[in-house]
Design a protein around this motif. Structure first.
Motif, PDB file in Angstrom:
ATOM      1  N   SER A 287     -20.460 -44.438  13.309  1.00 44.26           N
ATOM      2  CA  SER A 287     -19.477 -43.420  13.679  1.00 44.26           C
ATOM      3  C   SER A 287     -18.077 -43.893  13.313  1.00 44.26           C
ATOM      4  O   SER A 287     -17.640 -44.963  13.745  1.00 44.26           O
ATOM      5  CB  SER A 287     -19.546 -43.147  15.183  1.00 44.26           C
ATOM      6  OG  SER A 287     -18.454 -42.332  15.591  1.00 44.26           O
ATOM      7  N   VAL A 288     -17.378 -43.105  12.502  1.00 45.83           N
ATOM      8  CA  VAL A 288     -15.950 -43.305  12.250  1.00 45.83           C
ATOM      9  C   VAL A 288     -15.325 -41.910  12.249  1.00 45.83           C
ATOM     10  O   VAL A 288     -15.451 -41.182  11.257  1.00 45.83           O
ATOM     11  CB  VAL A 288     -15.666 -44.016  10.911  1.00 45.83           C
ATOM     12  CG1 VAL A 288     -14.168 -44.272  10.774  1.00 45.83           C
ATOM     13  CG2 VAL A 288     -16.439 -45.320  10.794  1.00 45.83           C
ATOM     14  N   PRO A 289     -14.709 -41.490  13.356  1.00 44.86           N
ATOM     15  CA  PRO A 289     -14.111 -40.147  13.396  1.00 44.86           C
ATOM     16  C   PRO A 289     -13.208 -39.893  12.200  1.00 44.86           C
ATOM     17  O   PRO A 289     -12.555 -40.820  11.689  1.00 44.86           O
ATOM     18  CB  PRO A 289     -13.319 -40.167  14.711  1.00 44.86           C
ATOM     19  CG  PRO A 289     -14.049 -41.147  15.569  1.00 44.86           C
ATOM     20  CD  PRO A 289     -14.523 -42.215  14.622  1.00 44.86           C
ATOM     21  N   LEU A 290     -13.166 -38.652  11.760  1.00 49.00           N
ATOM     22  CA  LEU A 290     -12.502 -38.302  10.498  1.00 49.00           C
ATOM     23  C   LEU A 290     -11.097 -38.871  10.385  1.00 49.00           C
ATOM     24  O   LEU A 290     -10.738 -39.456   9.359  1.00 49.00           O
ATOM     25  CB  LEU A 290     -12.472 -36.776  10.348  1.00 49.00           C
ATOM     26  CG  LEU A 290     -11.916 -36.243   9.026  1.00 49.00           C
ATOM     27  CD1 LEU A 290     -12.757 -36.723   7.846  1.00 49.00           C
ATOM     28  CD2 LEU A 290     -11.858 -34.717   9.055  1.00 49.00           C
ATOM     29  N   ASP A 291     -10.276 -38.719  11.421  1.00 46.42           N
ATOM     30  CA  ASP A 291      -8.900 -39.202  11.306  1.00 46.42           C
ATOM     31  C   ASP A 291      -8.791 -40.719  11.417  1.00 46.42           C
ATOM     32  O   ASP A 291      -7.725 -41.291  11.177  1.00 46.42           O
ATOM     33  CB  ASP A 291      -7.987 -38.523  12.334  1.00 46.42           C
ATOM     34  CG  ASP A 291      -8.438 -38.757  13.764  1.00 46.42           C
ATOM     35  OD1 ASP A 291      -9.553 -39.249  13.979  1.00 46.42           O
ATOM     36  OD2 ASP A 291      -7.657 -38.425  14.689  1.00 46.42           O
ATOM     37  N   MET A 292      -9.884 -41.392  11.773  1.00 44.45           N
ATOM     38  CA  MET A 292      -9.923 -42.855  11.775  1.00 44.45           C
ATOM     39  C   MET A 292     -10.416 -43.417  10.447  1.00 44.45           C
ATOM     40  O   MET A 292     -10.317 -44.615  10.192  1.00 44.45           O
ATOM     41  CB  MET A 292     -10.860 -43.349  12.888  1.00 44.45           C
ATOM     42  CG  MET A 292     -10.421 -43.033  14.296  1.00 44.45           C
ATOM     43  SD  MET A 292      -9.147 -44.164  14.925  1.00 44.45           S
ATOM     44  CE  MET A 292      -7.701 -43.084  14.839  1.00 44.45           C
TER      45      MET A 292
END
Length: 456
Positions: A287-292
């Motif tokens: 998991s790597v959120p889009l803005d991260m």
């Protein structure tokens, strides 16, 4: 005179297009370069020059792609042996209609760093602005730790570049840096995107040093992270990156094909929100959120591994592909068509991760419950404010420090808001630590009188 800044979201990287009378130059272009062509077309002109203020470390520069399309010449500092382009030497001048750009050598961040002094000849000969690259930022200055063993020398060069070269251009000179707040190439940068040399002289913390020695000491005391992908970016930007893989070459993948590709080594990269990921995720996915993604993909995604994307919309897929492209991740195979809904209705196994409310976390702490609060923020953030008894491991270092997490105790991942914590949750699950949860809201929620907060 025309000048426009183009921001690379997530990396806080700035490129610029400047010129007049239909003749333009681009400074530090990003890899997906259509934006510059659109701007020039709207102005009825052409791009004749491309400048790189230094060899960038945090993204793939787009000079070669842009040059192939426009025929423009590429120029960069002469202190490195670039495999493409031409050297720009001290005092070289380039005319773009009524705009004159003059090369100023400003080493320190890197040895070949240059700045470009802007003159608007239609109004006078005094400098009107300067593209400072990573030498001088708004509210800070460039990091000087990229050359092990030479930190003191590089910091001294940067001091000379700023105080003996840039600041002599005059207080009226507008500063156009290559990065803004949030960049990994500087520390404590201002949120503002505009300033002058005069204002920076008065208010920039890095420029308040009482001596050259004090400046060097302060630079050596900075703490910066070095994501693994930086070394690949340095090579790409010295030798020239490979050709861009177009988005239309990516394939929608059904659940069966996606699962099979994972078994063959493809990394499932989930760019959904922490709330969505914790609700249901594919076992083994990252998991790597889009803005991260621009800031943290380089820590955990191997550049030579195939990637399959999991997103909540096609718009998010477009953004994820652009972010990865700018970071040099060219092996994006496709995306899970239909997302987790399609995965679940096809009878594929999924898991979920518990979440915890900040107020509940405080109750557990007060009752003496035995568990680990794993704070994955930066050292500076942690020392400023954290929960009592929390264990600190910076997120980028987590895979190499898993053995430091005490066995047999539940883990609560904690960060600034829950976005970095969800990355930690997925990494912990990948390493077999299953009793882990995400504190959604984390320190931001706790600071609203929900938790006891201490500093160190």
């Amino acid at each position: 005179m025309f000048l426009e800044r183009i921001e690379n979201p997530g990396l806080a990287q700035f490129s610029y297009i400047v010129g007049s009378e239909g003749v333009f130059a681009v400074v530090d272009p990003r890899r997906d370069c259509q934006v510059y062509l659109d701007i020039v077309r709207s102005q009825g002109g052409r791009i004749t020059h491309i400048f790189e203020t230094h060899r960038n470390e945090d993204f793939v520069v787009g000079s070669r792609e842009l040059a192939e399309i426009t025929g423009a010449g590429i120029y960069h500092g002469e202190e490195l042996d670039f495999a493409y382009g031409l050297p720009a030497r001290e005092g070289d001048e380039f005319h773009l209609g009524q705009v004159r750009l003059k090369v100023l050598k400003t080493p320190g961040h890197t040895p070949e760093s240059i700045s470009l002094v802007i003159h608007d000849l239609s109004t006078g000969d005094a400098p009107i602005g300067v593209f400072t690259g990573d030498a001088l930022f708004i509210g800070g200055s460039g990091r000087t730790d990229f050359y092990p063993g030479q930190e003191e020398e590089m910091a001294g060069q940067l001091y000379d570049s700023i105080f003996s070269r840039l600041l002599t251009l005059g207080d009226q000179t507008v500063v156009y840096p290559a990065h803004g707040a949030g960049s990994a190439c500087g520390e404590g940068l201002a949120e503002r995107k505009f300033s002058t040399l005069g204002y920076e002289r008065l208010c920039n913390p890095d420029l308040q040093a009482q001596s050259r020695e004090a400046f060097i000491q302060a630079k050596q005391g900075e703490e910066h992270s070095y994501p693994p992908y930086f070394s690949r970016m340095e090579k790409y930007n010295l030798d020239g990156p490979p050709a861009i893989v177009p988005f239309n070459s990516l394939q929608p993948m059904g659940a069966e094909d996606f699962g099979q590709a994972m078994q063959e080594g493809m990394l499932a990269l989930d760019v959904r929100s922490p709330e969505a990921y914790c609700g249901a995720f594919i076992p083994g996915s990252l998991s790597v959120p889009l803005d991260m993604l621009p800031r943290y993909a380089g820590w955990f995604v191997p550049l030579d591994q195939e990637v399959g994307l999991i997103a909540e919309s096609h718009r998010d897929l477009d953004s994820a592909w652009e972010y990865l492209l700018r970071l040099g991740f060219d092996r994006v195979r496709g995306w899970l068509e239909g997302g987790l809904h399609e995965w679940s209705v096809q009878g594929k196994r999924y898991e979920h991760a518990p979440v915890v409310f900040a107020g509940e976390l405080q109750k557990r702490l007060s009752s003496g419950e035995d568990f680990t609060i794993l704070d994955v923020r930066t050292r500076k953030e942690f020392h400023k404010a954290h929960l009592p008894g929390a264990q600190h491991i910076f997120l980028g270092e987590l895979p190499q420090r898993m053995q430091e997490i005490g066995p047999g105790r539940p883990v609560t991942a904690f960060c600034g808001s829950g976005k970095r914590a969800v990355i930690a949750v997925s990494l912990l699950r990948q390493h077999g630590i299953r009793e882990v949860e995400n504190c959604l809201g984390s320190i931001q929620a706790c600071s609203r009188s929900l938790c006891e907060i201490v500093s160190s």
